[in-house]
Design an enzyme around this catalytic site. Structure first.
Site, PDB file in Angstrom:
ATOM      1  N   LEU A   1       0.824  -1.226   0.000  1.00 22.52           N
ATOM      2  CA  LEU A   1       0.000   0.000   0.000  1.00 22.52           C
ATOM      3  C   LEU A   1       0.851   1.266   0.000  1.00 22.52           C
ATOM      4  O   LEU A   1       0.419   2.310  -0.473  1.00 22.52           O
ATOM      5  CB  LEU A   1      -0.928   0.004   1.222  1.00 22.52           C
TER       6      LEU A   1
ATOM      7  N   THR B   1       5.181   2.986   1.068  1.00 21.35           N
ATOM      8  CA  THR B   1       6.504   2.833   1.680  1.00 21.35           C
ATOM      9  C   THR B   1       6.903   4.150   2.315  1.00 21.35           C
ATOM     10  O   THR B   1       6.750   5.219   1.708  1.00 21.35           O
ATOM     11  CB  THR B   1       7.559   2.451   0.616  1.00 21.35           C
ATOM     12  N   GLY B   2       7.401   4.079   3.556  1.00 16.21           N
ATOM     13  CA  GLY B   2       7.861   5.279   4.258  1.00 16.21           C
ATOM     14  C   GLY B   2       9.351   5.231   4.493  1.00 16.21           C
ATOM     15  O   GLY B   2      10.074   4.440   3.868  1.00 16.21           O
ATOM     16  N   THR B   3       9.841   6.058   5.412  1.00 15.60           N
ATOM     17  CA  THR B   3      11.277   6.162   5.682  1.00 15.60           C
ATOM     18  C   THR B   3      11.856   4.832   6.151  1.00 15.60           C
ATOM     19  O   THR B   3      12.918   4.406   5.715  1.00 15.60           O
ATOM     20  CB  THR B   3      11.528   7.237   6.771  1.00 15.60           C
ATOM     21  N   TYR B   4      11.143   4.180   7.072  1.00 14.30           N
ATOM     22  CA  TYR B   4      11.699   2.925   7.594  1.00 14.30           C
ATOM     23  C   TYR B   4      10.650   1.813   7.655  1.00 14.30           C
ATOM     24  O   TYR B   4      10.835   0.814   8.332  1.00 14.30           O
ATOM     25  CB  TYR B   4      12.314   3.156   8.990  1.00 14.30           C
ATOM     26  N   ALA B   5       9.518   1.995   6.952  1.00 16.00           N
ATOM     27  CA  ALA B   5       8.455   0.985   7.020  1.00 16.00           C
ATOM     28  C   ALA B   5       7.769   0.822   5.671  1.00 16.00           C
ATOM     29  O   ALA B   5       7.726   1.750   4.863  1.00 16.00           O
ATOM     30  CB  ALA B   5       7.443   1.378   8.081  1.00 16.00           C
TER      31      ALA B   5
ATOM     32  N   VAL C   1       3.965  -0.689   4.143  1.00 15.90           N
ATOM     33  CA  VAL C   1       2.621  -1.078   4.591  1.00 15.90           C
ATOM     34  C   VAL C   1       1.990  -1.988   3.539  1.00 15.90           C
ATOM     35  O   VAL C   1       2.024  -1.690   2.339  1.00 15.90           O
ATOM     36  CB  VAL C   1       1.730   0.166   4.830  1.00 15.90           C
TER      37      VAL C   1
ATOM     38  N   LYS D   1       1.888  -2.742   8.943  1.00 17.75           N
ATOM     39  CA  LYS D   1       3.060  -1.869   8.779  1.00 17.75           C
ATOM     40  C   LYS D   1       4.285  -2.677   9.211  1.00 17.75           C
ATOM     41  O   LYS D   1       4.403  -3.058  10.386  1.00 17.75           O
ATOM     42  CB  LYS D   1       2.881  -0.618   9.647  1.00 17.75           C
TER      43      LYS D   1
ATOM     44  N   ASP E   1       3.182  15.633  12.063  1.00 13.22           N
ATOM     45  CA  ASP E   1       3.435  15.292  10.655  1.00 13.22           C
ATOM     46  C   ASP E   1       2.105  15.236   9.896  1.00 13.22           C
ATOM     47  O   ASP E   1       1.848  14.300   9.134  1.00 13.22           O
ATOM     48  CB  ASP E   1       4.181  13.958  10.550  1.00 13.22           C
TER      49      ASP E   1
END
Length: 467
Positions: free
Chosen positions: A20, A22-26, A28, A44, A137
């Site tokens: 679904l 992608t973030g800085t360190y995760a 989903v 996540k 954020d």
């Protein structure tokens, strides 16, 4: 679905499917619970190898915060697990994507739609504020929608969230530059008010299709944010005065001059009292019971006022209701109450206008006595202009503004020494206040009826589309 030659992490109780985001360190994933319910969730996945000290702290804070909060407009943390490689946050799944995608697909949102989302966001922020939590954020990508149709907003991604106090201000740079408050970008002390700036940027983007500081580089963005220039709101699309006022007060660079949380929650554009909720129908029904009682007693004016107040709750009740049969029942009732309100309005207007049009000889005497007072003379002329406009049938916001301006002047002049002129002036102010209040009620009633009719039409269109 997953790409060829690539597989998501394995988790005993769940089948992980499409990615679904992608973030800085995760990363989903959408996932299904294997047993019984086949419940759909979002998982996540945080790779332990990607974590440094700061990201571990952020993750622990996120888990701590989400474990303790349950709110209809905040994504629920259902569970968390870990293995040798990953930490897994099992979250509520939101099928409607995020607000950023929702805005992009529509280019801009109508003010009414933006307002419903803002009310839901305000509701989530009030809950966080009451628990001394700042998100830090806020951006459209972190605001999820429960479903593609009639979506409920869900605030997500508490990776930067903090328990904050006024004396616990931070210097750490958190969040996304486009939505970051100036005091944060400029590495100054900041507090929870940074979230209110972000709300202003999100509302601006929803209404105008882009954030106020859209830039090609971080240097350009920083220069715009550091500038002292007042943020100009585009003239199109046209916005209500309440919406423009809220935007300007949220997008105030100086946090000390920015709208406070209490002022934000109480602002007429946010109007949390009338947001669509499970309580809307109950509030509307209790007001209607009172309205019918006054109607039967022959108290026409009180009945009309109560019917109109009820409509202010029936409209959000229509927005909130998802069951087609119950929605149809509410729609039928709203139609009846609008018809009755229109009948009562005709009676009230007839009685009130005959009273208001009675000659006021004191006004003419006061005008004669005011010839040596240019300021008093001008205020009385303004009042006469407002009365003339109203009697021509121009019972609108411009006429009300004229009344309010003249009353503002007259109240300042009322401080003069006691005497015949002061007595007449006092009586004139009371008469003008009565007219202004009457006009304000008429405008509010008209708006309530109009809202009711619009909600009916919109609700009929929606059910036709669904069929």
């Amino acid at each position: 679905m997953a790409r060829a030659g690539w597989a998501p992490p394995r988790l005993d109780e769940f089948i992980l499917t499409e990615r679904l985001g992608t973030g800085t360190y995760a990363t989903v994933y959408k996932a299904y619970r294997k047993k019984n319910t086949r419940e759909v969730v979002a998982v996540k996945c945080v790779s332990k190898r990607s974590l440094n000290r700061v990201s571990v702290e952020n993750l622990l804070t996120e888990i701590e915060i989400l474990k303790t909060i349950r709110h209809p407009h905040i994504v629920e943390l259902k569970d968390f697990q870990w293995d040798s490689d990953h930490i897994y946050l099992i979250m509520e799944f939101c099928a409607g994507g995020d607000l950023s995608h929702f805005i992009r697909m529509r280019r801009i949102l109508p003010e009414k739609v933006a307002r419903i989302f803002l009310q839901q966001l305000a509701c989530a922020l009030k809950f966080l504020h009451d628990h001394n939590i700042s998100h830090l954020d806020l951006k459209p990508q972190n605001i999820l929608l429960s479903a593609p149709e009639n979506p409920q907003l869900k605030l997500a991604d508490f990776g930067f969230a903090q328990y904050m106090s006024p004396w616990d201000e931070k210097h750490v740079l958190r969040g996304s530059p486009l939505y970051m408050a100036p005091e944060m970008v400029c590495c100054q002390q900041y507090d929870a008010r940074v979230d209110l700036w972000s709300v202003g940027v999100i509302l601006y983007e929803a209404l105008f299709g882009r954030p106020p500081f859209a830039s090609r580089s971080f240097a350009e963005l920083e220069e715009k944010i550091r500038s002292d220039r007042v943020i100009e709101l585009p003239s199109r699309p046209r916005l209500s005065p309440e919406c423009r006022d809220l935007l300007q007060r949220l997008l105030e660079r100086d946090p000390l001059k920015r709208i406070s949380f209490e002022q934000f929650f109480a602002h007429p554009f946010v109007d949390m009292e009338h947001m669509p909720s499970p309580e809307s129908l109950g509030k509307a029904t209790s007001l209607v019971v009172e309205a019918v009682k006054k109607d039967q007693e022959g108290d026409v004016s009180a009945a009309l006022s109560l019917y109109c107040k009820a409509l202010e709750y029936f409209v959000p009740a229509l927005h909130y209701e998802s069951d087609a049969r119950r929605k149809e029942a509410i729609r039928a009732k709203v139609g009846q109450y609008i018809s009755r309100a229109e009948e009562l309005k005709a009676l009230v207007m007839c009685d009130s206008k005959s009273l208001l049009r009675q000659a006021n000889p004191a006004r003419e005497i006061l005008k004669e006595m005011a010839k040596d007072k240019p300021r008093l003379c001008a205020a009385l002329e303004m009042a006469s202009a407002a009365i003339a406009k109203e009697e021509e049938g121009k019972d609108d916001g411009d006429t009300l503004e004229l009344y309010q301006q003249s009353l503002g002047e007259l109240l300042l002049i009322l401080a003069e020494p006691a005497g015949r002129r002061r007595e007449l002036l006092h009586a004139e102010i009371q008469a003008l206040m009565a007219r202004a209040e009457y006009l304000k009620d008429q405008i509010k009633m008209r708006e309530a009826q109009s809202m009711g009719k619009e909600a009916l039409a919109e609700s009929v269109r929606s059910s036709c589309t669904l069929q």
